[in-house]
Write a protein that holds these residues in place. Sequence first.
Motif, PDB file in Angstrom:
ATOM      1  N   ASP A 193     -58.173  17.267 -10.050  1.00  0.00           N
ATOM      2  CA  ASP A 193     -58.717  18.624  -9.902  1.00  0.00           C
ATOM      3  C   ASP A 193     -60.159  18.555  -9.411  1.00  0.00           C
ATOM      4  O   ASP A 193     -60.825  17.536  -9.579  1.00  0.00           O
ATOM      5  CB  ASP A 193     -58.674  19.390 -11.233  1.00  0.00           C
ATOM      6  N   HIS A 194     -60.576  19.622  -8.788  1.00  0.00           N
ATOM      7  CA  HIS A 194     -61.969  19.603  -8.299  1.00  0.00           C
ATOM      8  C   HIS A 194     -62.515  21.008  -8.108  1.00  0.00           C
ATOM      9  O   HIS A 194     -63.084  21.356  -7.078  1.00  0.00           O
ATOM     10  CB  HIS A 194     -62.089  18.803  -6.993  1.00  0.00           C
ATOM     11  N   GLU A 195     -62.286  21.842  -9.142  1.00  0.00           N
ATOM     12  CA  GLU A 195     -62.879  23.199  -9.140  1.00  0.00           C
ATOM     13  C   GLU A 195     -62.336  24.002  -7.971  1.00  0.00           C
ATOM     14  O   GLU A 195     -61.137  23.921  -7.653  1.00  0.00           O
ATOM     15  CB  GLU A 195     -64.398  22.996  -9.094  1.00  0.00           C
ATOM     16  N   PRO A 227     -57.932  17.813   8.215  1.00  0.00           N
ATOM     17  CA  PRO A 227     -58.729  16.578   8.278  1.00  0.00           C
ATOM     18  C   PRO A 227     -60.114  16.720   7.629  1.00  0.00           C
ATOM     19  O   PRO A 227     -60.748  15.733   7.294  1.00  0.00           O
ATOM     20  CB  PRO A 227     -58.872  16.304   9.780  1.00  0.00           C
ATOM     21  N   LEU A 228     -60.579  17.935   7.434  1.00  0.00           N
ATOM     22  CA  LEU A 228     -61.877  18.095   6.766  1.00  0.00           C
ATOM     23  C   LEU A 228     -61.710  18.097   5.246  1.00  0.00           C
ATOM     24  O   LEU A 228     -62.685  18.071   4.509  1.00  0.00           O
ATOM     25  CB  LEU A 228     -62.546  19.399   7.206  1.00  0.00           C
ATOM     26  N   HIS A 229     -60.454  18.131   4.787  1.00  0.00           N
ATOM     27  CA  HIS A 229     -60.170  18.210   3.339  1.00  0.00           C
ATOM     28  C   HIS A 229     -59.373  16.969   2.945  1.00  0.00           C
ATOM     29  O   HIS A 229     -59.841  15.858   3.144  1.00  0.00           O
ATOM     30  CB  HIS A 229     -59.445  19.530   3.051  1.00  0.00           C
ATOM     31  N   VAL A 264     -67.962  14.030  16.678  1.00  0.00           N
ATOM     32  CA  VAL A 264     -67.474  12.981  15.782  1.00  0.00           C
ATOM     33  C   VAL A 264     -68.196  13.106  14.449  1.00  0.00           C
ATOM     34  O   VAL A 264     -69.393  13.374  14.415  1.00  0.00           O
ATOM     35  CB  VAL A 264     -67.767  11.584  16.399  1.00  0.00           C
ATOM     36  N   ARG A 265     -67.468  12.930  13.353  1.00  0.00           N
ATOM     37  CA  ARG A 265     -68.102  12.913  12.039  1.00  0.00           C
ATOM     38  C   ARG A 265     -67.830  11.583  11.365  1.00  0.00           C
ATOM     39  O   ARG A 265     -66.808  10.942  11.636  1.00  0.00           O
ATOM     40  CB  ARG A 265     -67.584  14.061  11.163  1.00  0.00           C
ATOM     41  N   LEU A 266     -68.735  11.180  10.500  1.00  0.00           N
ATOM     42  CA  LEU A 266     -68.511   9.982   9.692  1.00  0.00           C
ATOM     43  C   LEU A 266     -67.537  10.395   8.592  1.00  0.00           C
ATOM     44  O   LEU A 266     -67.917  11.000   7.588  1.00  0.00           O
ATOM     45  CB  LEU A 266     -69.832   9.483   9.102  1.00  0.00           C
ATOM     46  N   MET A 267     -66.261  10.125   8.813  1.00  0.00           N
ATOM     47  CA  MET A 267     -65.231  10.630   7.918  1.00  0.00           C
ATOM     48  C   MET A 267     -65.352   9.982   6.538  1.00  0.00           C
ATOM     49  O   MET A 267     -65.696   8.818   6.423  1.00  0.00           O
ATOM     50  CB  MET A 267     -63.841  10.392   8.494  1.00  0.00           C
ATOM     51  N   GLY A 268     -65.131  10.769   5.517  1.00  0.00           N
ATOM     52  CA  GLY A 268     -65.293  10.272   4.144  1.00  0.00           C
ATOM     53  C   GLY A 268     -66.727  10.408   3.661  1.00  0.00           C
ATOM     54  O   GLY A 268     -67.062   9.975   2.563  1.00  0.00           O
ATOM     55  N   PHE A 269     -67.568  11.013   4.520  1.00  0.00           N
ATOM     56  CA  PHE A 269     -68.971  11.238   4.132  1.00  0.00           C
ATOM     57  C   PHE A 269     -69.253  12.732   4.054  1.00  0.00           C
ATOM     58  O   PHE A 269     -68.730  13.505   4.854  1.00  0.00           O
ATOM     59  CB  PHE A 269     -69.888  10.601   5.189  1.00  0.00           C
ATOM     60  N   GLY A 270     -70.116  13.115   3.131  1.00  0.00           N
ATOM     61  CA  GLY A 270     -70.560  14.500   3.014  1.00  0.00           C
ATOM     62  C   GLY A 270     -69.689  15.282   2.055  1.00  0.00           C
ATOM     63  O   GLY A 270     -68.536  14.916   1.804  1.00  0.00           O
ATOM     64  N   HIS A 271     -70.288  16.344   1.510  1.00  0.00           N
ATOM     65  CA  HIS A 271     -69.528  17.193   0.582  1.00  0.00           C
ATOM     66  C   HIS A 271     -70.277  18.508   0.414  1.00  0.00           C
ATOM     67  O   HIS A 271     -71.504  18.530   0.372  1.00  0.00           O
ATOM     68  CB  HIS A 271     -69.390  16.514  -0.782  1.00  0.00           C
ATOM     69  N   ARG A 272     -69.517  19.598   0.331  1.00  0.00           N
ATOM     70  CA  ARG A 272     -70.135  20.904   0.188  1.00  0.00           C
ATOM     71  C   ARG A 272     -70.904  21.018  -1.130  1.00  0.00           C
ATOM     72  O   ARG A 272     -71.941  21.664  -1.200  1.00  0.00           O
ATOM     73  CB  ARG A 272     -69.037  21.989   0.241  1.00  0.00           C
ATOM     74  N   VAL A 273     -70.418  20.340  -2.151  1.00  0.00           N
ATOM     75  CA  VAL A 273     -71.034  20.514  -3.486  1.00  0.00           C
ATOM     76  C   VAL A 273     -71.882  19.305  -3.881  1.00  0.00           C
ATOM     77  O   VAL A 273     -73.011  19.431  -4.316  1.00  0.00           O
ATOM     78  CB  VAL A 273     -69.939  20.763  -4.557  1.00  0.00           C
ATOM     79  N   PRO A 279     -69.106  11.175  -7.885  1.00  0.00           N
ATOM     80  CA  PRO A 279     -68.764  10.177  -8.912  1.00  0.00           C
ATOM     81  C   PRO A 279     -67.415   9.518  -8.676  1.00  0.00           C
ATOM     82  O   PRO A 279     -67.194   8.364  -9.040  1.00  0.00           O
ATOM     83  CB  PRO A 279     -68.790  10.976 -10.225  1.00  0.00           C
ATOM     84  N   ARG A 280     -66.534  10.225  -8.027  1.00  0.00           N
ATOM     85  CA  ARG A 280     -65.204   9.660  -7.745  1.00  0.00           C
ATOM     86  C   ARG A 280     -65.325   8.533  -6.724  1.00  0.00           C
ATOM     87  O   ARG A 280     -64.637   7.520  -6.809  1.00  0.00           O
ATOM     88  CB  ARG A 280     -64.277  10.761  -7.219  1.00  0.00           C
ATOM     89  N   ALA A 281     -66.211   8.733  -5.745  1.00  0.00           N
ATOM     90  CA  ALA A 281     -66.378   7.692  -4.714  1.00  0.00           C
ATOM     91  C   ALA A 281     -66.911   6.425  -5.353  1.00  0.00           C
ATOM     92  O   ALA A 281     -66.496   5.307  -5.000  1.00  0.00           O
ATOM     93  CB  ALA A 281     -67.325   8.185  -3.625  1.00  0.00           C
ATOM     94  N   GLY A 352     -51.662  13.818  -6.668  1.00  0.00           N
ATOM     95  CA  GLY A 352     -52.758  13.808  -7.645  1.00  0.00           C
ATOM     96  C   GLY A 352     -53.271  15.196  -7.941  1.00  0.00           C
ATOM     97  O   GLY A 352     -53.507  15.556  -9.094  1.00  0.00           O
ATOM     98  N   ARG A 353     -53.418  16.016  -6.902  1.00  0.00           N
ATOM     99  CA  ARG A 353     -54.035  17.352  -7.059  1.00  0.00           C
ATOM    100  C   ARG A 353     -53.092  18.381  -7.668  1.00  0.00           C
ATOM    101  O   ARG A 353     -53.544  19.415  -8.181  1.00  0.00           O
ATOM    102  CB  ARG A 353     -54.526  17.829  -5.681  1.00  0.00           C
ATOM    103  N   LEU A 354     -51.808  18.105  -7.671  1.00  0.00           N
ATOM    104  CA  LEU A 354     -50.828  19.084  -8.154  1.00  0.00           C
ATOM    105  C   LEU A 354     -51.118  19.609  -9.564  1.00  0.00           C
ATOM    106  O   LEU A 354     -51.109  20.826  -9.782  1.00  0.00           O
ATOM    107  CB  LEU A 354     -49.418  18.496  -8.065  1.00  0.00           C
TER     108      LEU A 354
END
Length: 394
Positions: A193-195, A227-229, A264-273, A279-281, A352-354
Motif C-alpha cells: 500500500d502507499h496511500e 510507465p510513470l507508475h 528521457v527520464r531516469l526511470m526508478g528515480f523521483g517521487h511526488r511525495v 524507504p522501500r528503495a 503486492g498492491r491488491l
Amino acid sequence: QTNHITLDPGYGNTGSCESGITFIDGDKGILRYRGIPIEEFADSPSFIEVAMLLINGTLPTAEEYASFSADLTRFANIDEGMKYHFQGFPRAAPPMAILSAMINALSCFYPELHELEDEQQFRQASARLISKVRTIAAYAYRHSKGLPYMYPHPAMRYVPNFLHMMFSQPYEQYVCPEIVSKALNLILILHADHEQNCSTSTVRMVGSSGANLFASCAAGVCALWGPLHGGANVEVLNMLEQIHQGNITPEEYVKLAKDKDSKVRLMGFGHRVYKNFDPRAQMLQKIAQELVPVLNRNDPLLDIARRLEEIALSDPYFVDRKLYPNVDFYSGIILRAMGIPTNMFTVIFAIGRLPGWIAHWWEQHQAPGSRIARPRQIYTGTTNAHYLPMEERN
Ligand code: SDX
C-alpha cells in the motif's frame, strides 16, 4: 496519526481524502502500515500477514491467520470456464491487460459479491481476490509461453504456490528456495500500500460510484500499468539493458535524463511525495545486494544501477529536485534474478498492491457520508460559441 488533508472519505470536490490505512512523511522518508513502520516488516514471515493488517486494521492472531490461509487455499483455483478467456488472448498480450480483464471476468462468477453488505462477505471476496490473482497472473504467463496450466498446490504457502504455478512443469515441480520466498514476500509487502497513489486513488474513485470490489481493482490494474507508475519497474530494466548493451554509458544516460528535450527520464528515480528518500528503495537495495550475487552471480545490471545512483546522487540536477531512487529502481533487478520475466514485473507489483486497494475500497465503502467522487476543474475552453450549419463552416 493520519494525513488529514480534507475531511472527505471519498474525494468530494477536493480531490483528496481522509484515510487511516497508510501514513507517509515524504520529507522524513517515513512509511507506516496501520501505524507500523515499514522497516519492522523486514523479517516478516508473510505477505499475507501484512495484507490482513492493511485490510483488517490489526495484525492477525494465529487463529485468524490460519483461517484466512485456509480460505486462500480453498479459493486458489479459478473456474475452468475462465481458461477459455485466456485462449482468446494473443500469446504476446501484455499480462497487465489480461490481469485487468480477468479480475473483471472473475466477478461474473461471484455475483453475490457484487453487493458487499457485511464483514463476512467482504472477507470472503478479499480472500477470493488475493488468492486468485496469483492463479490468473501465473496462467497469463503460462499462456504466453504455450505451457499447460499448473494447478495451485494445496500444501504450498502463498508465494511458493505462485512460483509453482509459474515455473513447475508436468514432469518436474518447481521448488522455491527459501531465500527467494523470503525476498518475494518482502517485495510484495513493500508494494502492499502507499496511500493515495495513482492506482489506489483510481480504485477509490471507481469504488465511490458503487462499482463492485472486483471492477474497482481491475481499474487499479489499468492505472498501475502506466510507465510513470507501476510500469516503471519494466522501464528501469529496459534502461539498464540499454546501458549494458553498450548503446549508451551511465554518464551519457544521466545527461540525457537531464535534457528536457530528450523526453528521457531516469526511470526508478523521483517521487511526488518522497523528497528525501523512499524507504522501500533502501530496503530493496539491501535485498538486491544480498540476493542477486547468490541467484544470478554475474548480473551486471546491479552494478550499472549502483553506478547510475552514484552519478545521479552527486548531480545537482537530481539533488536540487530531490530526485532519489524509488520503489521501482531495484525491484526489477531482484525479480529478474528470481527468473521472473520482465513483462511480469508490473503484475507482481499488482499482486503486492491488491491488499492496499482492497483496504481502501472497503474503508471508503464503510465510511459514513461517503459520496461519489466528483472532482471539479478550471474551465479553459471557448466561451459563448454558437452552432453553425455545415454549409457555413470553413
Ligand atoms: C511509483 O505515488 C506513489 O506513491 C507511486 C508509487 C506507489 O507505491 O504507488 O510510489 C509507485 O509510481 C513510483 C514512481 C515510478 N515512476 C518512475 O520511476 C518514473 C520516473 N519518475 C518520474 O517520471 C517522476 O519522478 C514521477 C512520476 C515519479 C513523479 O513525478 P512528479 O512528482 O510529477 O515530478 P515532475 O514530473 O513534476 O518532475 C519535477 C522535476 C521536473 O523537472 P523541472 O520541470 O522542475 O525542471 O523533476 C524532473 C522533472 O523533469 N524529474 C525527472 C525525473 N523525475 C522528475 N528528471 C529526470 N528523471 C526523472 N526520473
